[in-house]
Write an enzyme that holds these catalytic residues in place. Structure first.
Site, PDB file in Angstrom:
ATOM      1  N   LYS A  65       0.840  -1.194   0.000  1.00 18.21           N
ATOM      2  CA  LYS A  65       0.000   0.000   0.000  1.00 18.21           C
ATOM      3  C   LYS A  65       0.883   1.256   0.000  1.00 18.21           C
ATOM      4  CE  LYS A  65      -3.621  -2.402   2.606  1.00 18.21           C
ATOM      5  NZ  LYS A  65      -4.490  -2.325   3.807  1.00 18.21           N
ATOM      6  N   TYR A  93     -12.226  -2.903  -2.548  1.00 21.54           N
ATOM      7  CA  TYR A  93     -12.721  -2.896  -1.156  1.00 21.54           C
ATOM      8  C   TYR A  93     -14.250  -2.880  -1.091  1.00 21.54           C
ATOM      9  CZ  TYR A  93      -8.039  -2.334   0.844  1.00 21.54           C
ATOM     10  OH  TYR A  93      -6.735  -2.534   1.252  1.00 21.54           O
ATOM     11  N   PHE A 132     -14.862   3.977   7.655  1.00 20.56           N
ATOM     12  CA  PHE A 132     -13.527   4.357   7.173  1.00 20.56           C
ATOM     13  C   PHE A 132     -13.366   4.163   5.666  1.00 20.56           C
ATOM     14  CE2 PHE A 132     -13.370  -0.025   8.807  1.00 20.56           C
ATOM     15  CZ  PHE A 132     -12.923  -0.719   7.692  1.00 20.56           C
ATOM     16  N   ARG A 137      -1.127 -14.642   3.888  1.00 16.98           N
ATOM     17  CA  ARG A 137      -1.825 -13.950   4.984  1.00 16.98           C
ATOM     18  C   ARG A 137      -1.048 -14.103   6.301  1.00 16.98           C
ATOM     19  NH1 ARG A 137      -6.382 -10.594   4.346  1.00 16.98           N
ATOM     20  NH2 ARG A 137      -7.263 -11.471   6.234  1.00 16.98           N
ATOM     21  N   THR A 181      -4.716  -8.141  10.541  1.00 15.52           N
ATOM     22  CA  THR A 181      -5.130  -6.863   9.938  1.00 15.52           C
ATOM     23  C   THR A 181      -4.746  -5.678  10.822  1.00 15.52           C
ATOM     24  OG1 THR A 181      -7.008  -7.979   8.915  1.00 15.52           O
ATOM     25  CG2 THR A 181      -7.116  -5.580   9.051  1.00 15.52           C
ATOM     26  N   ARG A 241       3.516  -6.950   9.080  1.00 16.26           N
ATOM     27  CA  ARG A 241       2.891  -5.875   9.867  1.00 16.26           C
ATOM     28  C   ARG A 241       3.460  -5.841  11.288  1.00 16.26           C
ATOM     29  NH1 ARG A 241      -2.840  -7.773   7.474  1.00 16.26           N
ATOM     30  NH2 ARG A 241      -3.063  -6.322   5.723  1.00 16.26           N
ATOM     31  N   ASN A 292      -1.454  -0.094   7.399  1.00 18.66           N
ATOM     32  CA  ASN A 292      -0.896  -1.419   7.705  1.00 18.66           C
ATOM     33  C   ASN A 292      -0.079  -2.022   6.547  1.00 18.66           C
ATOM     34  OD1 ASN A 292      -3.014  -2.112   6.084  1.00 18.66           O
ATOM     35  ND2 ASN A 292      -4.045  -3.443   7.562  1.00 18.66           N
ATOM     36  N   HIS A 311      -1.524  -5.562   1.621  1.00 22.62           N
ATOM     37  CA  HIS A 311      -2.785  -6.279   1.438  1.00 22.62           C
ATOM     38  C   HIS A 311      -2.487  -7.674   0.915  1.00 22.62           C
ATOM     39  CE1 HIS A 311      -6.654  -7.568  -0.105  1.00 22.62           C
ATOM     40  NE2 HIS A 311      -6.001  -7.915  -1.202  1.00 22.62           N
ATOM     41  N   GLU A 346      -9.357 -10.456  -7.355  1.00 23.43           N
ATOM     42  CA  GLU A 346      -8.394  -9.359  -7.258  1.00 23.43           C
ATOM     43  C   GLU A 346      -7.339  -9.424  -8.362  1.00 23.43           C
ATOM     44  OE1 GLU A 346      -7.130  -9.713  -3.173  1.00 23.43           O
ATOM     45  OE2 GLU A 346      -9.118  -9.113  -2.440  1.00 23.43           O
TER      46      GLU A 346
HETATM   47  P1  ATP Z   1      -6.361  -6.248   3.478  1.00 23.56           P
HETATM   48  O1  ATP Z   1      -7.605  -6.499   2.654  1.00 23.56           O
HETATM   49  O2  ATP Z   1      -5.822  -4.860   3.320  1.00 23.56           O
HETATM   50  O3  ATP Z   1      -5.341  -7.324   3.392  1.00 23.56           O
HETATM   51  P2  ATP Z   1      -7.662  -7.437   5.671  1.00 23.56           P
HETATM   52  O4  ATP Z   1      -8.315  -8.353   4.706  1.00 23.56           O
HETATM   53  O5  ATP Z   1      -6.714  -8.031   6.646  1.00 23.56           O
HETATM   54  O6  ATP Z   1      -6.866  -6.282   4.974  1.00 23.56           O
HETATM   55  P3  ATP Z   1     -10.167  -6.037   6.053  1.00 23.56           P
HETATM   56  O7  ATP Z   1     -11.031  -6.151   7.247  1.00 23.56           O
HETATM   57  O8  ATP Z   1     -10.618  -6.565   4.744  1.00 23.56           O
HETATM   58  O9  ATP Z   1      -8.751  -6.624   6.468  1.00 23.56           O
HETATM   59  O10 ATP Z   1      -9.820  -4.495   5.907  1.00 23.56           O
HETATM   60  C1  ATP Z   1      -9.224  -4.018   4.743  1.00 23.56           C
HETATM   61  C2  ATP Z   1      -8.375  -2.824   5.048  1.00 23.56           C
HETATM   62  O11 ATP Z   1      -9.193  -1.754   5.502  1.00 23.56           O
HETATM   63  C3  ATP Z   1      -7.368  -3.030   6.173  1.00 23.56           C
HETATM   64  O12 ATP Z   1      -6.178  -3.634   5.745  1.00 23.56           O
HETATM   65  C4  ATP Z   1      -7.136  -1.598   6.634  1.00 23.56           C
HETATM   66  O13 ATP Z   1      -6.199  -0.945   5.771  1.00 23.56           O
HETATM   67  C5  ATP Z   1      -8.490  -0.961   6.434  1.00 23.56           C
HETATM   68  N1  ATP Z   1      -9.201  -0.941   7.691  1.00 23.56           N
HETATM   69  C6  ATP Z   1      -9.839  -1.971   8.293  1.00 23.56           C
HETATM   70  N2  ATP Z   1     -10.382  -1.588   9.456  1.00 23.56           N
HETATM   71  C7  ATP Z   1     -10.073  -0.266   9.605  1.00 23.56           C
HETATM   72  C8  ATP Z   1     -10.352   0.719  10.590  1.00 23.56           C
HETATM   73  N3  ATP Z   1     -11.049   0.430  11.687  1.00 23.56           N
HETATM   74  N4  ATP Z   1      -9.869   1.966  10.383  1.00 23.56           N
HETATM   75  C9  ATP Z   1      -9.166   2.273   9.284  1.00 23.56           C
HETATM   76  N5  ATP Z   1      -8.878   1.392   8.312  1.00 23.56           N
HETATM   77  C10 ATP Z   1      -9.324   0.141   8.457  1.00 23.56           C
END
Ligand code: ATP
Length: 139
Positions: free
Chosen positions: A9, A49, A57, A87, A93, A104, A114, A117, A128
């Site tokens: 990211k 997303y 958010f 993962r 996350t 992370r 973070n 992805h 994706e």
């Molecule tokens: P990613 O899809 O980025 O690998 P993930 O699958 O582990 O992450 P998701 O729950 O799908 O987690 O969230 C996607 C992304 O949205 C997170 O990686 C983070 O960047 C963002 N995100 C999630 N929760 C929050 C939050 N509470 N505040 C801000 N950003 C958030």
């Protein structure tokens, strides 16, 4: 052969962690089969997303991914169990829950920044990869 979509990211790119992240996947033995540096169009980030579109958010997340202060590095990695292992290599996350030794867990502290992805299932990997790649001559 199993494939997953991994992205560095904008915060990871800005912090010069692209090489570190690529190295970890290379050293594990995975094969890099797709790579691009881009500022994603808003529509691409929204589609990527889509599952989070009702979250408070969401707008901030899409803006962060697309505002161009730094680009994203999109990658496709291939190898045994790469979706699940990818993962695990990324960590939880929320970096506050990510173990030391994960990307992370070693490099960040904030869920909104973070660094990386990774696809969370075979279904999302397929979606994706075709969203971020799939153009002529691409994977
Ligand atoms: P990613 O899809 O980025 O690998 P993930 O699958 O582990 O992450 P998701 O729950 O799908 O987690 O969230 C996607 C992304 O949205 C997170 O990686 C983070 O960047 C963002 N995100 C999630 N929760 C929050 C939050 N509470 N505040 C801000 N950003 C958030």
């Amino acid at each position: 052969k199993e494939r997953t979509f991994i992205a560095v990211k904008p915060d990871g790119v800005q912090r010069n962690l692209v090489g570190e992240i690529i190295s970890r996947f290379e050293r594990r033995g995975y094969k890099l089969v797709g790579l691009k540096l881009l500022v994603p169009p808003v529509e691409l980030a929204k589609e990527h997303y889509a599952d989070l579109s009702s979250k408070p958010f969401f707008a901030g997340l899409v803006d962060y991914m697309t505002n161009g202060r730094a680009p994203v590095v999109g990658m496709v990695w291939e190898g045994p169990s790469v979706i699940k292992q990818g993962r695990i290599m990324l960590g939880a996350t929320d970096p506050k829950n990510s173990g030391t030794g994960t990307i992370r867990g070693d490099f960040c502290l904030s869920i909104g920044r973070n660094i990386v992805h990774g696809s969370d299932s075979a279904e999302s990997a397929e979606k994706e990869i075709s969203l971020w790649f799939g153009g002529k001559g691409e994977v």
